[in-house]
Design a protein around this motif. Structure first.
Motif, mmCIF file in Angstrom:
data_model
loop_
_atom_site.group_PDB
_atom_site.id
_atom_site.type_symbol
_atom_site.label_atom_id
_atom_site.label_comp_id
_atom_site.label_asym_id
_atom_site.label_seq_id
_atom_site.Cartn_x
_atom_site.Cartn_y
_atom_site.Cartn_z
ATOM 1 N N ASP A 1 46.738 -14.406 22.341
ATOM 2 C CA ASP A 1 46.363 -13.738 23.588
ATOM 3 C C ASP A 1 47.494 -13.801 24.612
ATOM 4 N N ILE A 2 48.467 -14.638 24.341
ATOM 5 C CA ILE A 2 49.603 -14.794 25.261
ATOM 6 C C ILE A 2 50.656 -13.732 24.932
ATOM 7 N N ASP A 3 51.191 -13.116 25.971
ATOM 8 C CA ASP A 3 52.217 -12.094 25.789
ATOM 9 C C ASP A 3 53.580 -12.775 25.652
ATOM 10 N N TRP A 4 53.826 -13.304 24.474
ATOM 11 C CA TRP A 4 55.061 -14.043 24.252
ATOM 12 C C TRP A 4 56.291 -13.154 24.401
ATOM 13 N N ALA A 5 56.165 -11.903 24.041
ATOM 14 C CA ALA A 5 57.316 -10.997 24.109
ATOM 15 C C ALA A 5 57.798 -10.763 25.540
ATOM 16 N N SER A 6 56.906 -11.005 26.512
ATOM 17 C CA SER A 6 57.297 -10.819 27.909
ATOM 18 C C SER A 6 58.053 -12.029 28.455
ATOM 19 N N MET A 7 58.057 -13.115 27.684
ATOM 20 C CA MET A 7 58.769 -14.329 28.105
ATOM 21 C C MET A 7 60.054 -14.476 27.302
ATOM 22 N N GLU A 8 60.906 -15.386 27.777
ATOM 23 C CA GLU A 8 62.190 -15.596 27.112
ATOM 24 C C GLU A 8 62.419 -17.071 26.839
#
Length: 709
Positions: free
Chosen positions: A7-14
């Motif tokens: 459910d976490i938008d990992w792609a939006s983080m770095e």
């Protein structure tokens, strides 16, 4: 397991290397039945998501899932996961908060605050992990009691319980350290923790290692309350501890690829090898003793007494770590380090080659104060050559080779010709020749033997290849220092080749070398002149300086220097000012511009221009020069070497600088450019000379009494 992971938008983080979208796969891999897959995932997590201790939002977002892995008894390698969790939390506290607990605001934001908040919510679970059946899990979890559990009574109770239950030295050391962390983090816990540590320190039933840990951690909690008995007590416990811990052979370094990455300079490979050595710890008490030295700070005699005991340990790993700590002390703090230099030099004769090699390396890095070790170094080198032959520099036995090479380099940096045979062997065989080249310039008395070999090495460098500048620059630098005119032709040829190959760094170094030869390099004057309009920012001022040094034509050099002064590049201004100062009064046409630059917003520009004004204008410029120099040194202590050098030339007119000079010499920590040992020793030497010259007899006597002179 892992509810909500996707459910976490990992792609939006770095993370350190871009998108964090790989994090879910890494987390799943950490519970893989395949040990290789787990190891690879853990390495990647440390290398990218927790890169060099960094805590990104993606790192913090991983914590709930890492905690699930840590709490699940079927997770393989749970201890490694717990250690990762604790590392993230510790780094978050260190990097994300001031000492008073105020959050540090970063842009872009980090995940430090989020990580700490989560771990403190789960702080009570560290109490359970600290009681786990797996001793490695317990060991990894213990620091969490001091860092994250906010219930002080419960944290203290669990720590006391664990100390009574744990017998392993590593666990007991961590328990006492966690107690100190608890007291430092939560003032409400300080009194009971301090009382507990005091009781442990005085309780002979606890054993010397635990008692030593209690003494050190109590000091860490209250460094301002260090009494006269603390160091003698610690030294006595350290002596007892040395015989309470089994002596072990030094563990070999991890296997590394046999061949370096193609195209990587050997200097870079060696730097990474050295970094790897520095991060290794060989004795269980080393981290504890590092904390003790940190708390003792500027107390150099007391720290030397502790290190003397460490260096006498029967355990080679303890001595190896102590040698490194000795180097850190001498490179960071001022004082009379003669005793410590001799103690480190004594390690050259040990049978543990790792220790001997490290001792030689420390003496090399501390060469400005290493003269007391001269004979020990020469004896060590001669013994190796006698036992293993004249080519021991290139012996395939890695530790012996390192020991010999570092000792030779250290002796060469002392200007001792007894280093020469091994340096010549290195240059003739081309085995690790770059190590010999770096110190060759320290033996000008052997220029006739060194220069032909250095020139031969320079000719053989293929400047059409990338990454050759480190080798070429080192040779050019050595040739410039040695000053043998036989090298002029090969340096001039190198300049032409570097220009044609677009090797700007090498071009700059060749120009500096030709400038060092002065008029003897007049044959290269046309080549030098053509580079005074070069577009490369570093080549242009180097060419102007070389043109003046070689030709000495004021009418040609002055317009070029004024052009550099009028430009926007600060180091151009500094370089030009330095050269104008060398010219002296004949450069008076530049004085109006130099005066204007005394108001420049960069202190390094002001310092260089002030020094040039003194050399050109003399006494009439003294008030403005002195004011500029003292303000710059006050605001930026890194300028101190340049400032005191100019003050030294000003003679009695520098008298108003006395208070600042006394203040500078009274500082316990090394200062000057880069706070390096060589710059600081030079700063102290010139500063003492100045004070002795400028002080009144009464002031001089006071300074002697205060051990400033």
């Amino acid at each position: 397991m892992f509810d909500g992971l996707h459910d976490i938008d990992w792609a939006s983080m770095e993370h350190a290397y871009g998108s964090a979208e790989e994090v879910p796969a890494l987390l799943w891999a950490l519970r893989s039945p395949d040990a290789g897959e787990r190891s690879q995932a853990l390495d990647r997590f440390h290398g990218a998501v927790h890169h060099q201790g960094d805590v990104y939002p993606s790192t913090a977002a991983s914590l709930p899932f890492l905690f699930e892995l840590a709490a699940d008894g079927v997770t393989p390698d749970r201890a490694a996961v717990v250690a990762l969790v604790v590392s993230i939390g510790r780094e978050s506290l260190d990097r994300g908060f001031e000492d008073d607990g105020t959050e540090i605001e970063y842009y872009p934001p980090t995940g430090c605050a989020q990580a700490v908040a989560f771990l403190r919510e789960r702080g009570a679970e560290f109490a359970e992990l600290a009681r786990d059946a797996d001793p490695d899990v317990r060991l990894a979890a213990i620091p969490g009691l001091g860092l994250f559990l906010d219930d002080t009574d419960r944290a203290a109770a669990v720590l006391r319980e664990r100390l009574a239950a744990e017998q392993a030295v590593a666990a007991r050391l961590r328990i006492v350290e966690a107690a100190a962390a608890l007291a430092l983090r939560l003032p409400a816990a300080a009194e009971q923790v301090m009382d507990w540590l005091g009781g442990l320190a005085a309780d002979p039933a606890q054993g010397p290692v635990t008692r030593l840990a209690a003494v050190v951690q109590r000091v860490r909690c209250a460094p301002d309350e260090i009494g006269e008995d603390v160091v003698p007590t610690a030294v006595g416990l350290l002596r007892e501890s040395a015989y309470a811990i089994p002596v072990r052979r030094i563990a070999p370094a991890p296997n590394r690829p046999a061949a370096p990455t193609p195209g990587v300079a050997p200097q870079i490979v060696a730097a990474f090898e050295d970094l790897d050595r520095r991060t290794r710890v060989y004795a269980p008490t080393t981290i504890l003793l590092r904390s003790f030295h940190e708390a003792l700070g500027a107390r150099v005699p007391e720290r030397t007494a502790v290190l003397a005991e460490q260096l006498s340990s029967p355990d080679p790993g303890s001595r190896l770590d102590a040698v490194r700590m000795s180097g850190e002390l001498m490179r960071t703090w001022r004082g009379d380090h003669t005793r410590l230099i001799l103690l480190v030099a004594d390690q050259l004769t040990t049978d543990a080659q790792e220790v001997a090699a490290e001792a030689a390396a420390i003496l090399e890095t501390c060469h400005p104060i290493a003269a007391p070790a001269r004979e020990a170094l020469a004896t060590h080198i001669e013994a190796q050559r006698t036992a293993h032959g004249p080519h021991v520099w290139a012996t395939p036995q890695a530790l012996r080779r390192r020991s010999h090479q570092e000792a030779v380099r250290a002796l060469a940096r002392l200007g001792d010709a007894r280093a020469l045979p091994s340096l010549l062997a290195a240059l003739d065989s081309d085995a690790d020749a770059w190590r010999a080249i770096q110190v060759a310039g320290q033996l000008p008395q052997a220029a006739n033997e060194l220069v032909p070999r250095l020139c031969d090495h320079l000719r053989r460098i293929d400047l059409s290849r990338q990454r050759t500048e480190m080798s070429a620059n080192a040779i050019l630098s050595a040739l410039a220092v040695l000053g043998d005119l036989a090298a002029v032709a090969v340096v001039a040829d190198t300049l032409g080749a570097a220009v044609s190959m677009g090797q700007h760094n090498i071009t700059q170094s060749a120009l500096k070398a030709l400038g060092a030869f002065g008029p003897a390099a007049a044959g290269a004057q046309d080549s030098i002149r053509s580079l005074t309009t070069a577009t490369d920012a570093h080549v242009r001022p180097a060419a102007v300086a070389a043109l003046w040094a070689v030709g000495g034509d004021l009418s040609e050099a002055m317009p070029l220097l004024l052009g550099l002064l009028d430009g926007p590049i600060t180091f151009h201004i500094g370089d030009a000012a330095g050269l104008l100062g060398e010219m002296g009064p004949p450069a008076s046409i530049a004085m109006p511009r130099l005066r204007d630059l005394l108001t420049h917003d960069y202190e390094w520009v002001r310092v260089h221009c002030a020094a040039a004004l003194w050399e050109i204008g003399g006494e009439a410029e003294a008030p403005a020069v002195l004011d500029t120099l003292l303000q710059a040194m006050t605001r930026n202590p890194a300028t101190a070497n340049h400032v005191v050098t100019c003050l030294d030339r000003m003679g009695s007119l520098a008298a108003p600088a006395l208070p600042l000079l006394r203040e500078q010499l009274a500082l316990p920590r090394r200062g000057g450019r880069f706070q390096s040992i060589d710059h600081d020793e030079e700063l102290q030497r010139v500063g003492r000379t100045l004070i002795a010259r400028l002080a009144t007899p009464d002031e001089f006597a006071t300074l002697v009494d205060d051990h400033l002179i």
